[in-house]
Design an enzyme around this catalytic site. Structure first.
Site, PDB file in Angstrom:
ATOM      1  N   ASN A  77       0.339  -1.771  -0.279  1.00  0.00           N
ATOM      2  CA  ASN A  77      -0.026  -0.298  -0.102  1.00  0.00           C
ATOM      3  C   ASN A  77       1.041   1.513  -0.004  1.00  0.00           C
ATOM      4  O   ASN A  77       0.688   2.414   0.067  1.00  0.00           O
ATOM      5  CB  ASN A  77      -0.774   0.217   1.138  1.00  0.00           C
ATOM      6  CG  ASN A  77      -1.629   1.300   1.529  1.00  0.00           C
ATOM      7  OD1 ASN A  77      -2.885   1.871   1.119  1.00  0.00           O
ATOM      8  ND2 ASN A  77      -1.044   1.580   2.309  1.00  0.00           N
ATOM      9  N   TYR A  99       2.276   9.888 -11.663  1.00  0.00           N
ATOM     10  CA  TYR A  99       1.278   9.440 -10.295  1.00  0.00           C
ATOM     11  C   TYR A  99       0.530   8.087 -10.562  1.00  0.00           C
ATOM     12  O   TYR A  99       0.513   7.167 -10.940  1.00  0.00           O
ATOM     13  CB  TYR A  99       0.708  10.171  -9.493  1.00  0.00           C
ATOM     14  CG  TYR A  99      -0.232   9.765  -8.300  1.00  0.00           C
ATOM     15  CD1 TYR A  99       0.860   8.811  -7.245  1.00  0.00           C
ATOM     16  CD2 TYR A  99      -1.466   9.522  -8.442  1.00  0.00           C
ATOM     17  CE1 TYR A  99      -0.272   8.428  -6.475  1.00  0.00           C
ATOM     18  CE2 TYR A  99      -2.118   9.053  -7.477  1.00  0.00           C
ATOM     19  CZ  TYR A  99      -1.832   8.402  -6.646  1.00  0.00           C
ATOM     20  OH  TYR A  99      -2.519   7.928  -5.515  1.00  0.00           O
ATOM     21  N   LYS A 153       0.924   4.099 -11.146  1.00  0.00           N
ATOM     22  CA  LYS A 153      -0.293   3.550 -10.476  1.00  0.00           C
ATOM     23  C   LYS A 153      -1.451   2.694 -11.181  1.00  0.00           C
ATOM     24  O   LYS A 153      -1.914   1.561 -10.694  1.00  0.00           O
ATOM     25  CB  LYS A 153      -1.344   4.699  -9.991  1.00  0.00           C
ATOM     26  CG  LYS A 153      -1.131   5.566  -8.444  1.00  0.00           C
ATOM     27  CD  LYS A 153      -0.531   4.251  -7.554  1.00  0.00           C
ATOM     28  CE  LYS A 153      -0.800   5.003  -6.170  1.00  0.00           C
ATOM     29  NZ  LYS A 153       0.077   3.648  -5.512  1.00  0.00           N
ATOM     30  N   THR A 158      -5.637  11.861   3.956  1.00  0.00           N
ATOM     31  CA  THR A 158      -4.700  11.928   4.851  1.00  0.00           C
ATOM     32  C   THR A 158      -4.136  12.916   4.153  1.00  0.00           C
ATOM     33  O   THR A 158      -4.348  13.478   4.139  1.00  0.00           O
ATOM     34  CB  THR A 158      -4.413   9.903   3.948  1.00  0.00           C
ATOM     35  OG1 THR A 158      -4.075  10.244   2.762  1.00  0.00           O
ATOM     36  CG2 THR A 158      -5.232   8.950   4.194  1.00  0.00           C
TER      37      THR A 158
END
Ligand code: NDP
Length: 254
Positions: A90, A157, A161, A192
């Site tokens: 993760n 990113y 991903k 987060t």
């Protein structure tokens, strides 16, 4: 009997956000946890919290860009708990953002190494341990970005991903006959530290929240619940999937 009673789970990115919430939830559900990240103090705090609640956990400090870290996590699971059943790979970063002509080669590479190559290292060392048991569940944290939604300024990113989804499909086909399941979890915007890095102001966070059909961001625990589902036998016929848990980000047009 809980969903993960007696299961041994590696969780990376356990010092913060979704990984931390998953470590706590998996432990509450009976898993014996090996928690990985770079920040020792945060991991110590997590392990203490799990143990205080009567759970079992150990931490391993390291960098997911190093293959040796993937190896050490699996070794620790075997030494402490006798094997490995679950790996929630993760850990991740947003990496260098902005218009692509301005992205440095080093910034590109950092995102690929942290988000994608780390997953290969993880699986490479987790699969043999799971084959020993004749079963297992591997989970990668991907995202809707680069899969169902294109955003400007996040090339590294998005590429890293979405690469995880190809890896998920290849490994699911490779490992399915031997009882090991491999799935990707695709969160929507989640509250987060990463969400705050990506969206610097309350206004920017509110704007991202408004893109979701549910008109809010997720709490980390809502993603931990989805990871628990993929980790547990509740998802026993699921492999090779890219599971969106995105509050309707992907289908929303309002
Ligand atoms: P956080 O920033 O809260 O947590 C990221 C975690 O990854 C930390 O525990 C960090 O630990 C770890 N990590 C980062 N780089 C490394 C490294 N090189 N080696 C080891 N550990 C590392 O973010 P989230 O909880 O939000 O992110 C978790 C995952 O969810 C990520 O993969 C992210 O891409 C994905 N995601 C998040 C979304 C969101 O809106 N928040 C949306 C979609 C996907 P440490 O710094 O201690 O090493």
């Amino acid at each position: 009997m809980h969903a993960l009673t007696d299961k041994v789970a590696i969780i990376t990115g356990a010092s913060s956000g979704i990984g931390r919430a998953a470590a706590l939830l998996f432990a509450r559900n009976g898993a014996r946890v090996i928690a990985g990240a770079r920040r020792q103090a945060e991991l110590d705090n997590l392990v203490a919290q799990i143990r205080a609640a009567g759970g079992l956990a150990y931490s391993v400090v390291g960098d997911v860009r190093d293959e040796s870290f993937a190896q050490r996590l699996v070794q620790r699971a075997i030494e402490q708990f006798g094997g490995l059943d679950i790996a929630f790979n993760n850990a991740g970063i947003t990496g260098e953002m902005g218009p692509t002509p301005g992205i440095s080669a080093a910034g590109w590479q950092e995102a690929i190494d942290t988000n994608l190559t780390s997953a290969f290292y993880g699986a490479k060392h987790q699969i043999p341990a799971m084959l020993e048991k004749g079963q297992g569940s591997i989970i990668f944290t991907s995202t809707f970005v680069g899969h169902t939604v294109g955003f400007p300024g996040v090339a590294a990113y998005a590429a890293s991903k979405s690469g995880l989804i190809g890896l998920t499909q290849a490994l699911a086909a490779e490992c399915g006959p031997k009882g090991v399941r491999v799935n990707a979890l695709l969160p929507g915007g989640t509250l987060t530290p990463m969400a705050h890095t990506m969206n610097g102001t309350p206004e920017a966070l509110a704007q991202v929240a408004s893109l979701h059909a549910l008109k809010r961001l997720a709490q980390p625990d809502e993603l931990a619940q989805a990871a628990l589902y993929l980790a547990s036998d509740a998802s026993s016929f699921m492999t090779g999937a890219a599971m969106l848990v995105d509050g309707g980000m992907s289908i929303n047009r309002t």
